[in-house]
Design a protein around this motif. Structure first.
Motif, mmCIF file in Angstrom:
data_model
loop_
_atom_site.group_PDB
_atom_site.id
_atom_site.type_symbol
_atom_site.label_atom_id
_atom_site.label_comp_id
_atom_site.label_asym_id
_atom_site.label_seq_id
_atom_site.Cartn_x
_atom_site.Cartn_y
_atom_site.Cartn_z
ATOM 1 N N GLU A 29 0.737 -1.107 0.002
ATOM 2 C CA GLU A 29 0.162 0.008 -0.018
ATOM 3 C C GLU A 29 0.778 1.174 -0.144
ATOM 4 O O GLU A 29 2.040 1.035 0.447
ATOM 5 C CB GLU A 29 -0.975 -0.194 1.036
ATOM 6 N N PRO A 30 0.199 2.559 -0.496
ATOM 7 C CA PRO A 30 1.183 3.649 -0.512
ATOM 8 C C PRO A 30 1.980 3.869 0.712
ATOM 9 O O PRO A 30 3.200 4.146 0.585
ATOM 10 C CB PRO A 30 0.214 4.742 -0.819
ATOM 11 N N MET A 31 1.342 3.872 1.944
ATOM 12 C CA MET A 31 2.138 4.217 3.120
ATOM 13 C C MET A 31 3.315 3.344 3.081
ATOM 14 O O MET A 31 4.391 4.010 3.640
ATOM 15 C CB MET A 31 1.019 4.120 4.146
ATOM 16 N N TYR A 32 3.086 2.125 3.097
ATOM 17 C CA TYR A 32 4.311 1.118 3.280
ATOM 18 C C TYR A 32 5.581 1.244 2.305
ATOM 19 O O TYR A 32 6.563 0.870 2.553
ATOM 20 C CB TYR A 32 3.588 -0.381 3.519
ATOM 21 N N ILE A 33 4.833 1.541 1.068
ATOM 22 C CA ILE A 33 5.870 1.485 0.056
ATOM 23 C C ILE A 33 6.824 2.694 0.274
ATOM 24 O O ILE A 33 7.926 2.655 0.053
ATOM 25 C CB ILE A 33 5.099 1.809 -1.318
ATOM 26 N N PHE A 34 6.125 3.968 0.563
ATOM 27 C CA PHE A 34 6.982 5.119 0.904
ATOM 28 C C PHE A 34 7.757 4.818 2.224
ATOM 29 O O PHE A 34 9.115 5.390 2.062
ATOM 30 C CB PHE A 34 6.032 6.339 1.455
ATOM 31 N N LEU A 35 7.469 3.971 3.150
ATOM 32 C CA LEU A 35 8.341 3.573 4.552
ATOM 33 C C LEU A 35 9.506 2.897 3.917
ATOM 34 O O LEU A 35 10.549 2.976 4.280
ATOM 35 C CB LEU A 35 7.386 2.791 5.359
ATOM 36 N N CYS A 36 9.245 1.811 3.059
ATOM 37 C CA CYS A 36 10.196 0.996 2.394
ATOM 38 C C CYS A 36 11.256 1.914 1.763
ATOM 39 O O CYS A 36 12.542 1.519 1.989
ATOM 40 C CB CYS A 36 9.405 0.127 1.437
ATOM 41 N N ASN A 37 10.798 2.896 0.826
ATOM 42 C CA ASN A 37 11.574 3.719 0.511
ATOM 43 C C ASN A 37 12.493 4.483 1.394
ATOM 44 O O ASN A 37 13.681 4.615 0.866
ATOM 45 C CB ASN A 37 11.106 4.601 -0.721
ATOM 46 N N LEU A 38 12.084 5.017 2.628
ATOM 47 C CA LEU A 38 12.815 5.639 3.309
ATOM 48 C C LEU A 38 13.609 4.797 4.006
ATOM 49 O O LEU A 38 15.047 5.280 4.415
ATOM 50 C CB LEU A 38 11.588 6.185 4.524
ATOM 51 N N CYS A 39 13.429 3.577 4.353
ATOM 52 C CA CYS A 39 14.422 2.661 4.786
ATOM 53 C C CYS A 39 15.611 2.391 3.812
ATOM 54 O O CYS A 39 16.967 2.493 4.276
ATOM 55 C CB CYS A 39 13.760 1.361 5.381
ATOM 56 N N ILE A 40 15.257 2.012 2.642
ATOM 57 C CA ILE A 40 16.383 2.033 1.523
ATOM 58 C C ILE A 40 17.220 3.292 1.330
ATOM 59 O O ILE A 40 18.325 3.057 1.496
ATOM 60 C CB ILE A 40 15.631 1.748 0.115
ATOM 61 N N ASN A 41 16.599 4.570 1.790
ATOM 62 C CA ASN A 41 17.551 5.713 1.704
ATOM 63 C C ASN A 41 18.283 5.784 2.687
ATOM 64 O O ASN A 41 19.398 6.224 2.722
ATOM 65 C CB ASN A 41 16.456 6.895 1.367
ATOM 66 N N ALA A 42 17.798 5.173 3.975
ATOM 67 C CA ALA A 42 18.723 5.199 5.015
ATOM 68 C C ALA A 42 19.976 4.198 4.914
ATOM 69 O O ALA A 42 21.037 4.827 5.226
ATOM 70 C CB ALA A 42 17.791 4.592 6.195
ATOM 71 N N LEU A 43 19.831 3.291 4.457
ATOM 72 C CA LEU A 43 20.863 2.407 3.985
ATOM 73 C C LEU A 43 21.753 2.972 3.141
ATOM 74 O O LEU A 43 23.246 2.842 3.204
ATOM 75 C CB LEU A 43 20.384 0.960 3.447
ATOM 76 N N TYR A 44 21.290 3.748 2.007
ATOM 77 C CA TYR A 44 22.089 4.196 0.739
ATOM 78 C C TYR A 44 22.856 5.316 1.580
ATOM 79 O O TYR A 44 23.990 5.786 1.380
ATOM 80 C CB TYR A 44 21.069 4.963 -0.070
ATOM 81 N N GLY A 45 22.501 6.308 2.417
ATOM 82 C CA GLY A 45 22.957 7.420 3.088
ATOM 83 C C GLY A 45 23.994 7.020 4.115
ATOM 84 O O GLY A 45 25.161 7.545 4.029
ATOM 85 N N THR A 46 23.912 6.060 4.930
ATOM 86 C CA THR A 46 24.690 5.539 5.793
ATOM 87 C C THR A 46 25.790 4.827 5.308
ATOM 88 O O THR A 46 26.940 4.907 5.790
ATOM 89 C CB THR A 46 24.152 4.861 6.938
ATOM 90 N N SER A 47 25.768 4.221 3.901
ATOM 91 C CA SER A 47 26.825 3.595 3.276
ATOM 92 C C SER A 47 28.073 4.518 2.722
ATOM 93 O O SER A 47 28.880 4.295 2.602
ATOM 94 C CB SER A 47 26.492 2.951 2.085
ATOM 95 N N GLY A 48 27.582 5.985 2.688
ATOM 96 C CA GLY A 48 28.531 7.102 2.696
ATOM 97 C C GLY A 48 29.109 7.456 3.399
ATOM 98 O O GLY A 48 30.151 8.388 3.417
ATOM 99 N N PHE A 49 28.862 7.054 4.924
ATOM 100 C CA PHE A 49 29.713 7.473 6.141
ATOM 101 C C PHE A 49 30.302 6.387 6.751
ATOM 102 O O PHE A 49 31.697 6.348 6.943
ATOM 103 C CB PHE A 49 28.968 8.255 6.905
ATOM 104 N N TYR A 50 29.659 5.324 7.096
ATOM 105 C CA TYR A 50 30.040 4.287 8.133
ATOM 106 C C TYR A 50 31.420 3.337 7.430
ATOM 107 O O TYR A 50 32.245 3.382 8.351
ATOM 108 C CB TYR A 50 28.902 3.570 8.440
ATOM 109 N N PRO A 51 31.333 3.103 6.443
ATOM 110 C CA PRO A 51 32.427 2.153 6.032
ATOM 111 C C PRO A 51 33.732 3.135 6.180
ATOM 112 O O PRO A 51 34.936 2.429 6.391
ATOM 113 C CB PRO A 51 32.139 1.674 4.782
ATOM 114 N N LYS A 52 33.736 4.370 5.434
ATOM 115 C CA LYS A 52 34.907 5.051 5.498
ATOM 116 C C LYS A 52 35.425 5.475 7.164
ATOM 117 O O LYS A 52 36.386 5.357 7.525
ATOM 118 C CB LYS A 52 34.707 6.133 4.550
#
Length: 313
Positions: A55-78
């Motif tokens: 459903e729309p609300m959960y699809i948007f939440l899923c994308n929010l979580c994907i974006n969190a993994l994308y953003g943190t990958s730019g900081f934590y490994p380095k």
């Protein structure tokens, strides 16, 4: 321009004062990064594999979580590598890539949160046309725009910064950001002032849209007990996530531009880390605990695993 040189490496500050407890910080950072992956991946997989949550609300939440993994990958490994190394440097390309990932993730975060507020506004204020407005085709288009606009805006900003002649290579932060790279420029260009100003104005309008939508939501919910229940179940988690994002982002932005240089290095590091720690870790927890369907689905999976282990034992 006489002092301009070809910069191949940038030095990052902030980790020199933690040499005595470097391993402790490394262990805590690795634990936090692992928890971020665990909670976000749990929400993502739960939504992907349960058709009732498509459903729309959960699809948007899923994308929010994907974006969190994308953003943190730019900081934590380095950052984890820096904690184990004696010198804290980053390549020219790596610095610009890190800045692009962190900035675009922040912008995408706000775009997704705005989209979620629009979804809640339609669901509560215009429930009879909700299915007609939030169709699968429209959701797909909205999500595509939500990802493309931040990536495009930050790509243009990064490219304009990339053309600058630099007269230094020291960045007073534990990760790269465009603001400090621009400060290293031998001379300022009008392009590097116009593009950030446009980006800030564009996302400030996002913020105003959320404020207006919530004002209408609150007025609508005051008149109906059913709407108040919907608001508490779905809007409060979104509002908490939005407030966390705004507080963390503003804290970091205001300190970079107007912060005192007399603060301790530890406090500076905390303010630098809070954005890549607090929202990515707590957003899925807040939603997972408040959204009934997700909570029940996760509980059923966990109970099923416990029952399986009891059988084989």
């Amino acid at each position: 321009m006489d002092n301009a040189s070809v910069v191949t490496m940038f030095t990052l500050s902030g980790l020199n004062d933690i040499s005595n407890y470097r391993l402790t910080v490394f262990s805590l950072t690795l634990l936090c990064y692992s928890m971020i992956w665990l909670v976000n991946l749990t929400i993502i997989l739960t939504i992907l594999f349960d058709k009732n949550l498509h459903e729309p609300m959960y699809i948007f939440l899923c994308n929010l979580c994907i974006n969190a993994l994308y953003g943190t990958s730019g900081f934590y490994p380095k950052f984890l590598i820096d904690l184990l190394s004696a010198t804290h440097v980053i390549s020219h390309a790596g610095c610009f890539l890190q800045a692009f990932v962190l900035h675009s993730s922040a912008c995408a975060d706000l775009s997704i949160l705005v989209l979620m507020s629009y979804d809640r506004y339609v669901a509560i204020c215009r429930p009879l046309v909700y299915r007609l407005v939030m169709t699968k085709q429209r959701i797909s288009v909205l999500m595509l725009i939500t990802w493309l606009i931040p990536l495009s805006l930050l790509f243009s900003s990064t490219m304009s910064t990339l053309t600058l002649k630099l007269c230094g290579s020291h960045i007073p932060k534990i990760y790269c950001v465009n603001f400090f790279i621009n400060n290293l420029a031998c001379s300022k260009s009008i392009t590097n002032k116009i593009i950030p100003a446009f980006n800030y104005s564009f996302y400030f309008c996002h913020f105003l849209f959320v404020i207006c939508s919530y004002m209408k939501l609150i007025r609508m919910c005051r008149a109906s007990k059913e709407n108040r229940r919907k608001f508490s179940q779905t809007c409060l988690p979104h509002l908490l996530c939005l407030m966390m994002f705004i507080i963390c982002a503003l804290f970091d932005l205001m300190y970079m531009r107007f912060g005192s240089k007399n603060l301790s290095q530890h406090l500076e590091n905390f303010m630098a880390v809070e954005y890549v720690l607090i929202p990515p870790l707590f957003n899925p927890v807040i939603y997972g605990l408040n959204l009934t369907k997700i909570r029940i689905r996760i509980q059923s999976v966990l109970c099923g695993k416990h029952a399986f282990f009891r059988k084989i034992s």
